[in-house]
Design an enzyme around this catalytic site. Sequence first.
Site, PDB file in Angstrom:
ATOM      1  N   HIS A 141       7.373 -25.113   2.987  1.00 49.58           N
ATOM      2  CA  HIS A 141       5.953 -25.459   2.890  1.00 49.58           C
ATOM      3  C   HIS A 141       5.126 -24.513   3.745  1.00 49.58           C
ATOM      4  O   HIS A 141       5.501 -24.228   4.886  1.00 49.58           O
ATOM      5  CB  HIS A 141       5.732 -26.912   3.324  1.00 49.58           C
ATOM      6  CG  HIS A 141       6.072 -27.869   2.237  1.00 49.58           C
ATOM      7  ND1 HIS A 141       7.370 -28.209   1.950  1.00 49.58           N
ATOM      8  CD2 HIS A 141       5.306 -28.518   1.346  1.00 49.58           C
ATOM      9  CE1 HIS A 141       7.372 -29.041   0.924  1.00 49.58           C
ATOM     10  NE2 HIS A 141       6.130 -29.251   0.536  1.00 49.58           N
ATOM     11  N   ARG A 397      13.548 -28.549  -6.989  1.00 50.26           N
ATOM     12  CA  ARG A 397      12.452 -29.489  -7.265  1.00 50.26           C
ATOM     13  C   ARG A 397      11.595 -28.926  -8.391  1.00 50.26           C
ATOM     14  O   ARG A 397      11.267 -27.745  -8.402  1.00 50.26           O
ATOM     15  CB  ARG A 397      11.584 -29.716  -6.023  1.00 50.26           C
ATOM     16  CG  ARG A 397      10.442 -30.711  -6.349  1.00 50.26           C
ATOM     17  CD  ARG A 397       9.687 -31.175  -5.121  1.00 50.26           C
ATOM     18  NE  ARG A 397       8.832 -30.160  -4.549  1.00 50.26           N
ATOM     19  CZ  ARG A 397       7.680 -30.419  -3.904  1.00 50.26           C
ATOM     20  NH1 ARG A 397       7.283 -31.668  -3.754  1.00 50.26           N
ATOM     21  NH2 ARG A 397       6.972 -29.447  -3.390  1.00 50.26           N
ATOM     22  N   GLU A 507       4.705 -40.294  -5.538  1.00 47.41           N
ATOM     23  CA  GLU A 507       3.739 -39.751  -4.580  1.00 47.41           C
ATOM     24  C   GLU A 507       2.278 -40.058  -4.871  1.00 47.41           C
ATOM     25  O   GLU A 507       1.403 -39.385  -4.336  1.00 47.41           O
ATOM     26  CB  GLU A 507       3.961 -38.245  -4.395  1.00 47.41           C
ATOM     27  CG  GLU A 507       4.055 -37.442  -5.679  1.00 47.41           C
ATOM     28  CD  GLU A 507       4.396 -35.978  -5.417  1.00 47.41           C
ATOM     29  OE1 GLU A 507       4.132 -35.477  -4.330  1.00 47.41           O
ATOM     30  OE2 GLU A 507       4.910 -35.340  -6.349  1.00 47.41           O
ATOM     31  N   ASP A 544       0.858 -36.672  -0.518  1.00 53.54           N
ATOM     32  CA  ASP A 544       0.052 -36.818  -1.728  1.00 53.54           C
ATOM     33  C   ASP A 544      -0.451 -38.243  -1.883  1.00 53.54           C
ATOM     34  O   ASP A 544      -1.565 -38.471  -2.350  1.00 53.54           O
ATOM     35  CB  ASP A 544       0.843 -36.373  -2.958  1.00 53.54           C
ATOM     36  CG  ASP A 544       0.769 -34.859  -3.098  1.00 53.54           C
ATOM     37  OD1 ASP A 544       1.694 -34.188  -2.594  1.00 53.54           O
ATOM     38  OD2 ASP A 544      -0.225 -34.355  -3.651  1.00 53.54           O
ATOM     39  N   ARG A 582       8.038 -35.984   4.427  1.00 55.44           N
ATOM     40  CA  ARG A 582       7.011 -36.029   5.471  1.00 55.44           C
ATOM     41  C   ARG A 582       6.622 -34.622   5.893  1.00 55.44           C
ATOM     42  O   ARG A 582       7.476 -33.752   6.001  1.00 55.44           O
ATOM     43  CB  ARG A 582       7.568 -36.713   6.732  1.00 55.44           C
ATOM     44  CG  ARG A 582       7.786 -38.201   6.604  1.00 55.44           C
ATOM     45  CD  ARG A 582       8.358 -38.712   7.923  1.00 55.44           C
ATOM     46  NE  ARG A 582       8.635 -40.132   7.912  1.00 55.44           N
ATOM     47  CZ  ARG A 582       7.744 -41.074   8.201  1.00 55.44           C
ATOM     48  NH1 ARG A 582       6.509 -40.741   8.493  1.00 55.44           N
ATOM     49  NH2 ARG A 582       8.079 -42.348   8.198  1.00 55.44           N
ATOM     50  N   ARG A 714      -3.473 -28.797  -3.276  1.00 56.26           N
ATOM     51  CA  ARG A 714      -2.274 -29.444  -2.733  1.00 56.26           C
ATOM     52  C   ARG A 714      -2.608 -30.104  -1.404  1.00 56.26           C
ATOM     53  O   ARG A 714      -3.601 -29.776  -0.752  1.00 56.26           O
ATOM     54  CB  ARG A 714      -1.161 -28.426  -2.593  1.00 56.26           C
ATOM     55  CG  ARG A 714      -0.823 -27.793  -3.925  1.00 56.26           C
ATOM     56  CD  ARG A 714       0.532 -27.180  -3.932  1.00 56.26           C
ATOM     57  NE  ARG A 714       1.552 -28.179  -3.947  1.00 56.26           N
ATOM     58  CZ  ARG A 714       2.623 -28.167  -4.755  1.00 56.26           C
ATOM     59  NH1 ARG A 714       2.785 -27.195  -5.622  1.00 56.26           N
ATOM     60  NH2 ARG A 714       3.533 -29.099  -4.676  1.00 56.26           N
TER      61      ARG A 714
HETATM   62  P1  PGA Z   1       3.966 -30.883  -1.739  1.00 54.99           P
HETATM   63  O1  PGA Z   1       4.047 -31.363  -0.248  1.00 54.99           O
HETATM   64  O2  PGA Z   1       2.571 -30.431  -1.994  1.00 54.99           O
HETATM   65  O3  PGA Z   1       4.947 -29.787  -1.757  1.00 54.99           O
HETATM   66  O4  PGA Z   1       4.383 -32.045  -2.555  1.00 54.99           O
HETATM   67  C1  PGA Z   1       2.989 -31.857   0.373  1.00 54.99           C
HETATM   68  C2  PGA Z   1       3.281 -31.983   1.838  1.00 54.99           C
HETATM   69  O5  PGA Z   1       4.386 -31.751   2.289  1.00 54.99           O
HETATM   70  O6  PGA Z   1       2.352 -32.325   2.554  1.00 54.99           O
END
Ligand code: PGA
Length: 883
Positions: A141, A397, A507, A544, A582, A714
């Site tokens: 991320h 994923r 989510e 999310d 998380r 996002r």
């Molecule tokens: P994602 O993760 O956008 O990859 O679903 C969001 C996050 O970790 O806050």
Amino acid sequence: MSDDLHESLRENVRILGDNLGQTIASDMGKDFLAKIERIRALAKDGRREGSDERKELIDYLRRLPESELLPVTRAFNQFLNLANLAEQHYRTRARRVEDYRPGSQPEMGELLERIHQKGHDAQAIIRAFEEMRVELVLTAHPTEVVRRTLIQKYDAIDECLTLLEQATDHPELETRVSSRLTELVSQAWHTDEIRKERPTPVDEARWGFAVIENSLWQAVPEFYRDLDNRLLELAGERLPLDASPLRFASWMGGDRDGNPNVTASVTREVLLLGRWMAADLYARDLLQLKRELSMWKATSALRAETGDVAEPYRELLRRLLHRVEETRDWAKARLDGKPFTPSVAVIETREQLFAPLLLCYRSLCDCGLHTIANGALLDTLRRVACFGVTLTKLDVRQESSRHSEALDELTEHLGLGHYLDWDEAQRQRFLLEELTSKRPLVPPHWQCSEPTREVLDTFEVVASEPKEALGSYVISMAGQPSDVLAVALLMKEYGGSVKLPISPLFETLDDLDRASSVVDTLLGFEAYRAVIDDRQEVMIGYSDSAKDAGQLAAAWAQYRAQETLVEVCKAQGVSLTLFHGRGGTVGRGGGPAHAAILSQPPGSVNGSLRVTEQGEMIRFKFGQPGIAVRSMEIYACAVLEASLLPPPKPKQHWRDEMDTLARCAHEVYRSVVREDPSFVPYFRAVTPETALSRLPLGSRPAKRRQDGGVETLRAIPWIFAWTQTRLMLPAWLGSGEAFRQRADSAEGLGVLREMMEQWPFFGTYVDMLEMLLAKADVDITAYYEQRLVDEPLLRALGEKLRTRFTELVDVLLEIREQDQLLEHAPLIRQAIEVRNPYLDPLHGVQAELLQRNRNADGAISSELSRALMVSMAGIAAGLRNTG
Ligand code: PGA
């Protein structure tokens, strides 16, 4: 914590600050350094109540010549990074990993004692560790703002600090280390803090492997040594050699959700990279073992393998080393696209590595050489148990709609109609029938569209890779049983079986509310049950759902979803693993691991757990061996505690209370975020949202769809943007009204306090909220508004939001019976206060640059654009959180 330690933190901040000052002076001149000092002094004074210096600070910054904006921003950014470094160094020494609720982190010894006293005997504890399955899933991320090259320099500076502390009686050493430190600080100053280009997914994976090489490779055996020592004391035995309560998985190079750069061939490459790196690391271990294990006493079992040689251990290790080296060279050659024919079979499985080492271990023990067996050899065995032959298990994923679209194209091609037009029942019927069918579904050599090809190619990769190399297949935005069946079918189609656990990721608020009924329906299908071996994994999406519904309502929905999932799986006789998605920040479900795990519903942990570790959190928790050992201990303790001493079941009136709070908070959140027409324009005007997407932090785009609005943004850039202006809105909006309606009555206030004290879920929620509010600063938000918003309606909204914030702080203090935030966590309060004078100038510069950028229609000079990026990175560093 001793005063000495505190003193040492201050001293280190001073040493690093002085070094940076000297570096800046020698680069830019003493006058420039004096300006920095002046800005810092104005910022410091500006923080005093009723002071005018804040205005002076802003005026001063606005008057700076354009050419100085970048170096000023860099100076404050670098200082904040050095302050973080000193603090991290301090925490390693204090064995404190996380910065909240000091003192609440468990010590293994104390916990084992407590569990013992509650009636679990030593054997039960050993069994619990043996059965424990915790997977820490490292993801790519884009929340790490600090460049790798700077991280390496910071690590080297950290080593210097350690050496300096040991050098008090060695003046020559002190001098040598000090000048190395000066050199490193100077190197950092003369290095660009913003990457020029986005990393590729393979770069991201390389970085993940580097964390293993540089930190976890050493930390893992150390963690097991500590654990063994505890268990030896308690039960007179070690953890079984093949047990591995903690393992690592990865999303780097496997997470293709909304990231077109992660393709099937990237996933293949990353898998190969893992095998190469693993073989390389094991080869180093084996070489050392071969050097050391020169003993001649050996059992007949070992001799039966090696023949009658003088040094049987060396002989066996020589052969194993050869095989590992061949594996390494084979993987490297494939990565380089070169031909290579290994002279022995390459290593494919953990067992192939483990068995010969175990033979050596047993032989040494049987010959009475326990001390030797339990030295470096044991460490390598622990590594094999933990890292296997691929270092991590790679998850895949993909977004649910990508599977449905691929199936739509397929059903259309086969003349069956449009899958996307079918309702859920029709989709399920089709998928279940196909799942039990023996005939292939996808025609060979089918010429399909590019996106469908990519989806199918990924299933081909899953089918062709060794099972040990892969983790779970995660489906983002899952909402229906058919989302899971679709993946099961495609996996079976390509590999003949459902090879990996399939983890639907729920989510949104609606999807979380439906999660257990979706899983219940699925588990009721015989065809599905036949392929899952009575195990189900479910992923809970924290960020999310919070973006969708607001933090309070999302937290309660996550809790209830887990509770009902536990019930459903129990009733269906299926073992459930919950996978927690998380992030690092509070708005994305972040918080100390221990508190987070123990605040989950009773029965939801039960020995198994997966959790994501992302971006800067990987560095903070696992970037250095000392701190990584402690992080692993915290996880192991928390999971053991939650499994053997689960938290209490919430009382009915607490649940009712949460329903009321969540309903109210959700309504307020919706009324602002979704229904107020000024909201999106306000967000766009006041935060650096658009500029943020230019920060090349990760390989994936900031939005799921490039043409979409805020709803497609996002969760990370969403939170990141609000963090920059210090409003941090998504994590608190709505909670103030929810609390206020209850706190006004004595009865309501009493229930809130009771929940806070007796229910870990709620206590942790409030703790996190309090920390977040302490990091927020609405005066700074007001400044952004003043500079960037003209429209009266937007200004009015800003003011309303700030009032809501202040009212929340008031009601929270009332519930807490405190005069100020973080009254009981002075360490964190101080950490925030110390950083503020460095953050304020960055906010000042940022608002200024955003305005200039807007006036120039985004056409500011590249130097100013860089300054804007550095300001964003600096604020993220100062708050120790990105998005
Ligand atoms: P994602 O993760 O956008 O990859 O679903 C969001 C996050 O970790 O806050």
